[in-house]
Design an enzyme around this catalytic site. Structure first.
Site, PDB file in Angstrom:
ATOM      1  N   THR A   8      76.358  83.735  49.254  1.00 34.70           N
ATOM      2  CA  THR A   8      77.062  84.756  50.039  1.00 34.70           C
ATOM      3  C   THR A   8      76.205  85.193  51.222  1.00 34.70           C
ATOM      4  O   THR A   8      76.691  85.280  52.363  1.00 34.70           O
ATOM      5  CB  THR A   8      77.380  85.979  49.148  1.00 34.70           C
TER       6      THR A   8
ATOM      7  N   ASN B 233      86.325  75.726  46.236  1.00 37.79           N
ATOM      8  CA  ASN B 233      85.911  76.165  44.906  1.00 37.79           C
ATOM      9  C   ASN B 233      87.063  76.197  43.907  1.00 37.79           C
ATOM     10  O   ASN B 233      86.833  76.136  42.707  1.00 37.79           O
ATOM     11  CB  ASN B 233      85.262  77.556  44.980  1.00 37.79           C
TER      12      ASN B 233
ATOM     13  N   HIS C 103      72.633  79.171  41.594  1.00 39.58           N
ATOM     14  CA  HIS C 103      73.167  79.379  40.237  1.00 39.58           C
ATOM     15  C   HIS C 103      74.354  78.494  39.894  1.00 39.58           C
ATOM     16  O   HIS C 103      74.840  78.508  38.764  1.00 39.58           O
ATOM     17  CB  HIS C 103      73.511  80.871  40.007  1.00 39.58           C
TER      18      HIS C 103
ATOM     19  N   CYS D 285      85.339  84.405  41.824  1.00 42.72           N
ATOM     20  CA  CYS D 285      84.613  85.428  42.569  1.00 42.72           C
ATOM     21  C   CYS D 285      85.503  86.592  42.970  1.00 42.72           C
ATOM     22  O   CYS D 285      85.035  87.613  43.417  1.00 42.72           O
ATOM     23  CB  CYS D 285      83.986  84.830  43.826  1.00 42.72           C
TER      24      CYS D 285
HETATM   25  N1  PLP Z   1      80.934  79.651  48.600  1.00 44.96           N
HETATM   26  C1  PLP Z   1      81.696  79.133  47.638  1.00 44.96           C
HETATM   27  C2  PLP Z   1      82.587  77.985  47.961  1.00 44.96           C
HETATM   28  C3  PLP Z   1      81.640  79.652  46.343  1.00 44.96           C
HETATM   29  O1  PLP Z   1      82.408  79.120  45.391  1.00 44.96           O
HETATM   30  C4  PLP Z   1      80.808  80.754  46.083  1.00 44.96           C
HETATM   31  C5  PLP Z   1      80.778  81.377  44.745  1.00 44.96           C
HETATM   32  O2  PLP Z   1      81.582  81.100  43.906  1.00 44.96           O
HETATM   33  C6  PLP Z   1      80.016  81.244  47.124  1.00 44.96           C
HETATM   34  C7  PLP Z   1      80.101  80.671  48.375  1.00 44.96           C
HETATM   35  C8  PLP Z   1      79.086  82.394  46.916  1.00 44.96           C
HETATM   36  O3  PLP Z   1      77.877  81.938  46.403  1.00 44.96           O
HETATM   37  P1  PLP Z   1      76.922  82.988  45.620  1.00 44.96           P
HETATM   38  O4  PLP Z   1      77.565  83.245  44.293  1.00 44.96           O
HETATM   39  O5  PLP Z   1      75.612  82.285  45.507  1.00 44.96           O
HETATM   40  O6  PLP Z   1      76.845  84.220  46.442  1.00 44.96           O
END
Ligand code: PLP
Length: 381
Positions: free
Chosen positions: A72, A149, A199, A321
């Site tokens: 993020t 995702n 992660h 998310c």
């Molecule tokens: N980008 C995508 C495509 C994701 O699926 C996610 C989290 O699911 C993120 C960014 C965010 O990553 P983080 O959880 O490391 O903040």
């Protein structure tokens, strides 16, 4: 009854070797990587070794890797940081981006930028004609994810980059869902910046990276002590960075196994899902191997997720998310999927530890739960 985890796109368990590698940096080797003494030098060496491991995993140069605290943060850094160094213009994102790309782009509107979304087709692929049309308005930055995702669909980044370059726009890609699932070659992708996260690949929470092409001028998101060559101030999270580095190395080593194993599980699962009457999303396109996104008519996804959880299976409804949201998946809506069907969406995402037996058991449980929930609805009507 032990829970079966079919939600690896949301997060993954820490690999035991990764935990072992991290522990010394949370105990005896607790140095600050900017300190000059031996504790500091040990921490610095560990961070630089991890930088090499991360760079190797995506065919980049270590100097191109800037550590962040998450995917993020890296996405926010890319959008704000690249845009801040350019004249006001247009930022384009695909309609199916993760909110940590689309929201920072929208936020730039208050600073005089135009943020515009590029359509996708019914299979989640970017509409290149639409991209071509919107690029006619002067555009500085295009951000399109490498794989989605929810559907797992992989974009034709080469074409997107070629088109964007014709209009002199810089390109960022969010590769968070691709790392460890299929090979990534940063040099070959020819993008200006790329986001990855720890992660999702058996590394710890608290580490991510933006890989930046040296030709790009980028402003920091965080100012302070000047760590990461001034691009990301804040005392380095050494243990998490060490874990991320090793997780990258291990993920690359197990890439072929991961791909074959999870694709077999997904195919097995999808064969069963079709027999149960599911609509599969994005399955005609090239996808990351471990992900299946589907829905059943007249079935609420959240209800089904809770029912499956009670029977021992952890799956996601829409994007994990944003699972506190009751709105249907923005990805499916962008693909033109009917709102009612989209509300029923379920995502399963497999990992190395999942087995054929778990998938077979899941399909049986799913069949029973679908029948039970439909029965309840019929009785209530
Ligand atoms: N980008 C995508 C495509 C994701 O699926 C996610 C989290 O699911 C993120 C960014 C965010 O990553 P983080 O959880 O490391 O903040």
């Amino acid at each position: 009854m032990s829970q079966v985890f079919f939600d690896h796109n949301s997060t993954t368990a820490l690999r035991p070797e990764v935990l072992e590698a991290m522990l010394p940096f949370m105990r005896e080797q607790h140095g600050n990587a900017t300190s000059r003494h031996s504790f500091g030098r040990t921490a610095r060496a560990a961070v630089e070794h991890a930088r090499e491991q991360v760079a190797d995993a995506v065919n980049a140069h270590p100097s191109q890797v800037v550590f962040t605290a998450s995917g993020t943060e890296a996405n926010n850094f890319a959008i704000h940081g690249i845009a801040s160094n350019l004249c006001h213009g247009q930022i384009l994102t695909s309609a199916v981006e993760h909110p940590c790309v689309s929201r920072p782009a929208l936020a730039m509107q208050s600073r005089g930028w135009q943020a515009r979304r590029v359509d996708v087709d019914a299979h989640c692929k970017l509409d290149l004609h639409h991209l071509h049309n919107v690029l006619a308005t002067p555009t500085n930055l295009v951000s399109v994810m490498l794989a989605n995702n929810e559907t797992g669909v992989i974009q034709d980044l080469a074409e997107i980059v070629a088109l964007s370059r014709q209009y002199k726009a810089l390109v960022h890609t969010d590769a968070v869902q691709v790392l460890g699932k299929i090979a990534i070659d940063f040099a070959d992708l020819n993008v200006n910046a790329m986001t990855i996260s720890s992660h999702k690949i058996g590394g710890p929470l608290g580490a991510g990276a933006l890989v930046i092409d040296k030709r790009v001028d980028i402003q920091p998101l965080l100012y302070g002590g000047g760590q990461e060559k001034g691009l990301r101030s804040g005392t380095e999270n050494v243990a998490a960075i060490v874990g991320f580095g090793l997780a990258c190395e291990l993920a690359v080593k197990s890439l072929a196994t991961f791909s074959q194993h999870t694709q077999r599980l997904r195919d097995l699962c999808e064969t069963g899902l079709v027999q149960l009457g599911a609509t599969l999303f994005g399955q005609q396109e090239k996808r990351i191997p471990n992900t299946s996104f589907f829905a059943f008519e007249n079935m609420d996804g959240e209800t089904l997720v809770m029912a499956l959880d009670r029977k021992g299976f952890a799956v996601a409804s829409g994007s994990a998310c944003s699972s506190d949201s009751t709105e249907p998946s923005h990805v499916l809506l962008a693909m033109g999927v009917d709102k009612d069907l989209a509300r029923g969406a379920i995502r399963v995402s497999f990992g190395l530890e999942n087995t054929d037996e778990q998938v077979q058991q899941f399909l049986k449980v799913l069949e029973n739960e679908l029948a039970r929930l439909r029965n309840l609805t019929a009785v209530a009507a």
